[in-house]
Design an enzyme around this catalytic site. Structure first.
Site, PDB file in Angstrom:
ATOM      1  N   ASP A  82       0.940  -1.128   0.079  1.00  0.00           N
ATOM      2  CA  ASP A  82       0.227   0.061  -0.195  1.00  0.00           C
ATOM      3  C   ASP A  82       0.956   1.209  -0.011  1.00  0.00           C
ATOM      4  O   ASP A  82       1.746   1.311   0.741  1.00  0.00           O
ATOM      5  CB  ASP A  82      -0.908  -0.062   1.408  1.00  0.00           C
ATOM      6  CG  ASP A  82      -2.119   0.908   1.291  1.00  0.00           C
ATOM      7  OD1 ASP A  82      -2.480   1.426   0.226  1.00  0.00           O
ATOM      8  OD2 ASP A  82      -2.602   1.264   2.339  1.00  0.00           O
ATOM      9  N   HIS A  83       0.692   2.126  -0.910  1.00  0.00           N
ATOM     10  CA  HIS A  83       1.441   3.654  -0.843  1.00  0.00           C
ATOM     11  C   HIS A  83       2.956   3.313  -0.948  1.00  0.00           C
ATOM     12  O   HIS A  83       3.526   4.053  -0.232  1.00  0.00           O
ATOM     13  CB  HIS A  83       0.916   4.328   0.462  1.00  0.00           C
ATOM     14  CG  HIS A  83      -0.378   4.673   0.348  1.00  0.00           C
ATOM     15  ND1 HIS A  83      -0.788   5.647  -0.569  1.00  0.00           N
ATOM     16  CD2 HIS A  83      -1.291   4.399   1.188  1.00  0.00           C
ATOM     17  CE1 HIS A  83      -2.169   5.990  -0.237  1.00  0.00           C
ATOM     18  NE2 HIS A  83      -2.518   5.253   0.441  1.00  0.00           N
ATOM     19  N   ASP A 104       2.768   5.016  -5.653  1.00  0.00           N
ATOM     20  CA  ASP A 104       2.072   6.103  -5.287  1.00  0.00           C
ATOM     21  C   ASP A 104       3.079   7.390  -5.588  1.00  0.00           C
ATOM     22  O   ASP A 104       3.733   7.724  -4.420  1.00  0.00           O
ATOM     23  CB  ASP A 104       1.660   6.159  -3.770  1.00  0.00           C
ATOM     24  CG  ASP A 104       0.719   7.510  -3.485  1.00  0.00           C
ATOM     25  OD1 ASP A 104       0.918   8.155  -4.263  1.00  0.00           O
ATOM     26  OD2 ASP A 104       0.585   7.559  -2.092  1.00  0.00           O
ATOM     27  N   GLU A 134      -1.985   5.986  -8.515  1.00  0.00           N
ATOM     28  CA  GLU A 134      -2.775   7.020  -8.041  1.00  0.00           C
ATOM     29  C   GLU A 134      -2.618   8.198  -8.797  1.00  0.00           C
ATOM     30  O   GLU A 134      -1.594   8.736  -8.979  1.00  0.00           O
ATOM     31  CB  GLU A 134      -2.518   7.430  -6.488  1.00  0.00           C
ATOM     32  CG  GLU A 134      -3.192   8.382  -5.962  1.00  0.00           C
ATOM     33  CD  GLU A 134      -3.420   8.453  -4.140  1.00  0.00           C
ATOM     34  OE1 GLU A 134      -3.083   7.129  -3.739  1.00  0.00           O
ATOM     35  OE2 GLU A 134      -3.540   9.659  -3.720  1.00  0.00           O
ATOM     36  N   HIS A 208      -9.408   5.106  -1.757  1.00  0.00           N
ATOM     37  CA  HIS A 208      -8.774   5.304  -0.422  1.00  0.00           C
ATOM     38  C   HIS A 208      -9.328   5.911   0.745  1.00  0.00           C
ATOM     39  O   HIS A 208     -10.435   6.824   0.245  1.00  0.00           O
ATOM     40  CB  HIS A 208      -7.448   5.733  -0.726  1.00  0.00           C
ATOM     41  CG  HIS A 208      -6.409   4.880  -1.459  1.00  0.00           C
ATOM     42  ND1 HIS A 208      -5.210   4.455  -0.792  1.00  0.00           N
ATOM     43  CD2 HIS A 208      -6.167   4.379  -2.652  1.00  0.00           C
ATOM     44  CE1 HIS A 208      -4.566   3.642  -1.584  1.00  0.00           C
ATOM     45  NE2 HIS A 208      -5.155   3.488  -2.532  1.00  0.00           N
ATOM     46  N   GLY A 209      -9.249   5.778   1.666  1.00  0.00           N
ATOM     47  CA  GLY A 209      -9.628   6.459   3.009  1.00  0.00           C
ATOM     48  C   GLY A 209     -11.045   6.004   3.038  1.00  0.00           C
ATOM     49  O   GLY A 209     -12.214   6.660   3.380  1.00  0.00           O
ATOM     50  N   GLY A 210     -11.420   4.780   2.973  1.00  0.00           N
ATOM     51  CA  GLY A 210     -12.771   4.098   3.299  1.00  0.00           C
ATOM     52  C   GLY A 210     -13.302   4.224   4.538  1.00  0.00           C
ATOM     53  O   GLY A 210     -14.718   4.429   4.841  1.00  0.00           O
ATOM     54  N   ASN A 230     -10.173   0.689   0.261  1.00  0.00           N
ATOM     55  CA  ASN A 230      -9.156   0.645   1.378  1.00  0.00           C
ATOM     56  C   ASN A 230      -9.772   1.139   2.626  1.00  0.00           C
ATOM     57  O   ASN A 230     -10.216   2.010   2.736  1.00  0.00           O
ATOM     58  CB  ASN A 230      -8.050   1.488   0.920  1.00  0.00           C
ATOM     59  CG  ASN A 230      -7.334   0.881   0.010  1.00  0.00           C
ATOM     60  OD1 ASN A 230      -7.657   0.074  -0.946  1.00  0.00           O
ATOM     61  ND2 ASN A 230      -5.910   1.393  -0.243  1.00  0.00           N
ATOM     62  N   VAL A 231      -9.668   0.144   3.420  1.00  0.00           N
ATOM     63  CA  VAL A 231     -10.017   0.367   5.072  1.00  0.00           C
ATOM     64  C   VAL A 231      -8.937   0.026   6.016  1.00  0.00           C
ATOM     65  O   VAL A 231      -8.510  -1.087   5.938  1.00  0.00           O
ATOM     66  CB  VAL A 231     -11.233  -0.601   5.389  1.00  0.00           C
ATOM     67  CG1 VAL A 231     -11.703  -0.220   6.671  1.00  0.00           C
ATOM     68  CG2 VAL A 231     -12.385  -0.463   4.378  1.00  0.00           C
TER      69      VAL A 231
HETATM   70  P1  13P Z   1      -8.497   4.766   6.134  1.00  0.00           P
HETATM   71  O1  13P Z   1      -7.428   4.669   7.349  1.00  0.00           O
HETATM   72  O2  13P Z   1      -8.933   6.071   6.138  1.00  0.00           O
HETATM   73  O3  13P Z   1      -9.548   3.723   6.191  1.00  0.00           O
HETATM   74  O4  13P Z   1      -7.478   4.677   4.761  1.00  0.00           O
HETATM   75  C1  13P Z   1      -7.017   3.525   4.428  1.00  0.00           C
HETATM   76  C2  13P Z   1      -6.364   3.620   3.167  1.00  0.00           C
HETATM   77  O5  13P Z   1      -6.828   4.143   2.226  1.00  0.00           O
HETATM   78  C3  13P Z   1      -5.270   2.923   3.124  1.00  0.00           C
HETATM   79  O6  13P Z   1      -4.409   3.116   1.727  1.00  0.00           O
END
Ligand code: 13P
Length: 294
Positions: A82-83, A104, A134, A208-210, A230-231
């Site tokens: 991730d990232h 990313d 991204e 992202h940022g679920g 993504n959670v």
């Molecule tokens: P959250 O922590 O907001 O769920 O974001 C997770 C994320 O997008 C990881 O790449």
């Protein structure tokens, strides 16, 4: 089955549902995620970022463990960096045995993002791995980046970006951000932009940022073309609460029983989420005919 994200996300895209991508830093989380996927007949993606690897969940240890667990179940499980920003982190993940990587470069200028993504995508594809990229920038909820429209993904640029880079899925910025929003705040998502991106790109899109985005937003995002969600924060908070509850209920609880209590609580969260985003029941294993999607 231990697989890349490519086929599972294409299936999700063609069939209009989304797959969870859950950040994981230890064995209990990996078990909870993979068992949930198996019990729900769902595909799943396990994520870990370079920061999380340095802090706790070393990739060289987690990758073989996750691969081993994944091979014991009849649903597709991917392990994705991730990232990944530094090239060195990406090549290390490849060495460790990840089945997918995210590059990313969303904070770079467009041409530099294209250049770096092209390079990583071609390397990943040569090794049979999938590559996420991204465009636009999904920032931090603590900085209110979710409402900074200039960070959102530009539809025309996105088309050029995927044509030139060959990435397998694209993380788009449409109004979510990483981490916790202020208490009671639900972000407003740009669904029109998402629909345009979906029509123009016709490929798996990633949110992202679920965490904290709200059930209504998540369901609508899936209906408008999101295929990977993504959670991280929500599950970490849920696990902390479950651990605290088990300790309050029984302060003398054995450590192993505490780990199991947390693991089981995480499964409740994950399974409910899989049902919400429509990935449950998509993967039914037939002994005679081999794996098949329904
Ligand atoms: P959250 O922590 O907001 O769920 O974001 C997770 C994320 O997008 C990881 O790449």
């Amino acid at each position: 089955m231990y697989v890349s994200m490519k086929e599972m996300l294409l299936h999700a895209h063609r069939n209009h549902y989304a797959v969870m991508a859950i950040n994981c830093v230890n064995m209990e989380q990996a078990k909870a995620i993979i068992q949930s996927a198996a019990e729900e007949h769902s595909a799943v993606i396990i994520n870990i970022s370079p920061r999380q690897m340095k802090a706790h969940g070393h990739g060289d240890i987690l990758a073989p463990m996750i691969k081993n667990m994944a091979e014991k179940v009849n649903v597709p499980v991917a392990f994705n960096l991730d990232h990944g920003a530094a090239f060195e982190d990406i090549t290390k993940a490849m060495e460790y045995g990840f089945s997918s990587v995210m590059i990313d470069s969303s904070s770079c200028e467009f041409e530099e993002n294209v250049r770096r993504t092209q390079q990583v995508a071609s390397l990943a594809h040569g090794m049979g791995l999938s590559c996420e990229a991204e465009l636009g920038h999904v920032g931090m909820a603590s900085q209110a980046d979710n409402s900074k429209v200039d960070l959102y993904t530009n539809v025309e640029q996105a088309k050029e970006f995927v044509d030139r880079t060959g990435c397998d899925c694209l993380a788009v910025a449409i109004g979510t951000a990483h981490g916790s929003y202020p208490e009671g705040f639900i972000p407003k998502l740009d669904f029109e932009r998402l629909k345009e991106l979906n029509e123009k790109l016709d490929m798996p899109l990633v949110l992202h940022g679920g965490s904290g985005a709200g059930e209504e937003n998540i369901k609508k995002a899936v209906a408008c073309g999101i295929n990977k969600i993504n959670v991280c924060t929500d599950l970490m908070k849920y696990a902390t609460k479950a651990t605290a509850k088990a300790l309050t209920e029984n302060p003398k609880i054995d450590y192993m029983d505490l780990c199991i209590a947390t693991q089981n609580a995480m499964k409740d969260f994950i399974k409910a989420y899989m049902r919400m985003i429509g990935s449950s029941g998509r993967y039914i294993f037939d002994k005679d005919n081999g794996p098949e999607f329904d």
